[in-house]
Scaffold this motif. Structure first.
Motif, PDB file in Angstrom:
ATOM      1  N   LEU A   1     -19.531  -5.877 -26.871  1.00 30.01           N
ATOM      2  CA  LEU A   1     -18.423  -5.496 -26.000  1.00 30.01           C
ATOM      3  C   LEU A   1     -18.672  -4.143 -25.356  1.00 30.01           C
ATOM      4  N   TYR A   2     -19.131  -3.174 -26.153  1.00 27.95           N
ATOM      5  CA  TYR A   2     -19.419  -1.847 -25.604  1.00 27.95           C
ATOM      6  C   TYR A   2     -20.504  -1.920 -24.533  1.00 27.95           C
ATOM      7  N   SER A   3     -21.514  -2.744 -24.780  1.00 30.72           N
ATOM      8  CA  SER A   3     -22.592  -2.868 -23.788  1.00 30.72           C
ATOM      9  C   SER A   3     -22.083  -3.530 -22.514  1.00 30.72           C
ATOM     10  N   GLN A   4     -21.131  -4.456 -22.642  1.00 31.89           N
ATOM     11  CA  GLN A   4     -20.562  -5.111 -21.468  1.00 31.89           C
ATOM     12  C   GLN A   4     -19.737  -4.144 -20.618  1.00 31.89           C
ATOM     13  N   TYR A   5     -19.201  -3.107 -21.268  1.00 36.06           N
ATOM     14  CA  TYR A   5     -18.466  -2.072 -20.532  1.00 36.06           C
ATOM     15  C   TYR A   5     -19.414  -1.079 -19.856  1.00 36.06           C
ATOM     16  N   GLY A   6     -20.722  -1.260 -20.056  1.00 36.13           N
ATOM     17  CA  GLY A   6     -21.713  -0.449 -19.358  1.00 36.13           C
ATOM     18  C   GLY A   6     -22.232   0.757 -20.115  1.00 36.13           C
TER      19      GLY A   6
ATOM     20  N   ASP B   1     -24.583   6.107 -26.180  1.00 37.94           N
ATOM     21  CA  ASP B   1     -23.111   6.140 -26.161  1.00 37.94           C
ATOM     22  C   ASP B   1     -22.542   5.275 -27.283  1.00 37.94           C
ATOM     23  N   ILE B   2     -23.112   4.095 -27.445  1.00 39.05           N
ATOM     24  CA  ILE B   2     -22.620   3.177 -28.482  1.00 39.05           C
ATOM     25  C   ILE B   2     -22.873   3.762 -29.875  1.00 39.05           C
TER      26      ILE B   2
ATOM     27  N   TYR C   1     -14.140   5.310 -22.198  1.00 32.94           N
ATOM     28  CA  TYR C   1     -14.861   5.763 -23.385  1.00 32.94           C
ATOM     29  C   TYR C   1     -13.929   6.467 -24.374  1.00 32.94           C
ATOM     30  N   ARG C   2     -13.024   7.294 -23.872  1.00 28.18           N
ATOM     31  CA  ARG C   2     -12.142   8.053 -24.773  1.00 28.18           C
ATOM     32  C   ARG C   2     -11.189   7.126 -25.521  1.00 28.18           C
TER      33      ARG C   2
END
Length: 457
Positions: free
Chosen positions: A63-68, A73-74, A124-125
């Motif tokens: 999911l995090y990777s799909q948000y770019g 960052d992950i 992100y926050r």
């Protein structure tokens, strides 16, 4: 998919079925209807709580990777979760002892549901806040529920030996069968039905809400130490004093941290270990195989505990076997030639490692009910949740360090380090058994002396 995976899964399934169906009278303990109802209620709630946790696991990173977001960052998001558990764990554990374990379990549900809701935001926050909430929830999951169970079990006057029955059944279902079903259900929602990677988090929130309703309607409240004037810092001092003054508690905490630290490191490393050259491996099927292995371990543990086998004794063997299995990636890298073909099937070395990893997961299945049994014996009731979360401080610190430096060391070094930690756990387990035996002998001697004193002039 290669037949090798089906053979491993089918073989494990046959062994688990054989163990469960082949239980004799020695492997079963006759218990009254009232206890069975109490046990089944807890196992149902625990399974719902774990389903909420397992549904999220396969899709968090995706999911995090799909948000770019990139790998760095992950990684920082994951560090925020473990860091939150480390920083706030002892606080929520102490509040659970003082304000009530039932309230703490309800707080877990609310906190984790809020964490699931944040997954709808690509900011992100907001996701960072969700990880922090998830870290707090994790601390409650691994302390408040067990603390409530032990206190309620004792308050109702049930045989202490029956605790192991509840522990084994909860781990067999919650960490085994439910994990497999949750993984398949998450895949159905996200991929087959096309609802996307956020759908498993919504499903998790629903299961958590159902569990919370059962807790609110059927659980009674219980507490740790509620002495007047005992503030949060006083609770910390009581827990720290208990750990420092009782070698058994300190050893138990060290053993738990060493094993769980190695276990969480394994969670991050098994994928690159099995596919060092981007081999095509079925991640979801392998995950289900690992969970089936965990079920095998919990089934073995239930037999050992039902036959009143000495936990401190057989866990030395479990830790030694775990150390051997996590050393396999090091051994295969030195002894087995690696394939240079990108995107091929799993290599011979990878197949050996997969069998070893399944053995490790079986050890994990034995570990959970066994460590719960030892905690129920050695940790004092008045500060149970606080002490249990104290144990998680070095664990979370270790995992944060591993996550931060995951690219700094070769994978063989990481597995070698885990193997050493597990050998240390085996040595400390041996020491715990000796200390516990000496304590029992000393207590028995004092009791005999006290009985003889009135007879002497």
């Amino acid at each position: 998919m290669e037949i090798f995976y089906y053979l491993v899964f089918g073989g494990l399934a046959a062994v688990v079925a054989g163990l469960e169906l082949g239980k004799s009278g020695k492997d079963r303990v006759a218990t009254p209807t009232a206890f069975n109802a109490f046990k089944n209620n807890y196992v149902l709630v625990y399974s719902l709580m774990m389903s909420g946790d397992w549904l999220q696991g396969p899709y968090v990173y995706y999911l995090y990777s799909q948000y770019g977001f990139d790998k760095g960052d992950i990684g920082r998001l994951f560090i925020a979760g473990f860091g939150s558990s480390m920083l706030f764990g002892t606080i929520v554990g102490s509040l659970a002892d003082r304000q009530g374990r039932k309230r703490a379990c309800i707080t877990y549900c609310i906190t984790y549901i809020l964490s699931c809701i944040t997954k709808h935001s690509p900011h992100y926050r907001v996701l960072l806040l969700g990880r922090i909430l998830g870290g707090v929830a994790t601390s409650l999951l691994f302390s408040a529920f067990e603390s409530w169970l032990v206190a309620e079990h004792n308050k109702r006057g049930y045989d202490p030996q029956w605790l192991s029955i509840t522990f084994s059944k909860a781990i067999f279902l919650g960490n085994g069968l439910i994990a497999i079903i949750a993984g398949l259900f998450a895949n159905l929602l996200a991929d087959n039905l096309g609802f996307g990677p956020v759908a498993p988090f919504d499903a998790a929130a629903c299961f958590l809400a159902i569990g919370m309703a059962i807790i609110m309607s059927s659980w009674s409240e219980n507490y740790g130490d509620q002495s007047e004037g005992k503030d949060l810092m006083s609770q910390f001092k009581v827990a720290a004093k208990a750990i420092a003054s009782d070698e058994k508690i300190a050893l138990l905490g060290a053993i738990q941290s060493l094993f769980e630290g190695s276990m969480y490191t394994f969670v991050f490393l098994w994928t690159p270990a099995l596919s060092p050259n981007d081999e095509d491996i079925p991640h979801g099927f392998i995950f289900a195989t690992f969970m089936l292995s965990s079920m095998l371990g919990s089934s073995i543990a239930s037999r050992l505990l039902a036959r009143k086998m000495k936990v401190e004794g057989y866990m030395q063997i479990v830790f030694a076997v775990s150390a051997f299995t996590l050393f396999l990636p090091v051994a295969t890298s030195l002894l087995v030639p690696t394939s240079s073909v990108k995107g091929s099937g799993i290599s011979f070395g990878g197949s050996l490692q997969l069998l070893g990893f399944c053995t490790f997961e079986s050890c994990v299945g034995i570990f959970w009910p066994s460590i719960m049994k030892m905690r129920s014996q050695y940790i004092p009731e008045e500060a149970r949740s606080t002490i249990m979360n104290f144990f998680r401080i070095p664990l979370n610190l270790f995992v944060c360090v591993v996550l931060y430096n995951v690219n700094a060391f070769p994978i063989t070094v990481m597995f070698g380090m885990c193997s050493i930690f597990l050998l240390m756990a085996a040595i400390l387990q041996r020491r715990l058994m000796l200390v516990a035996d000496l304590h029992k002998l000393s207590t028995k001697s004092q009791d005999m002396t006290a009985e003889d004193e009135p007879l002497n002039p």
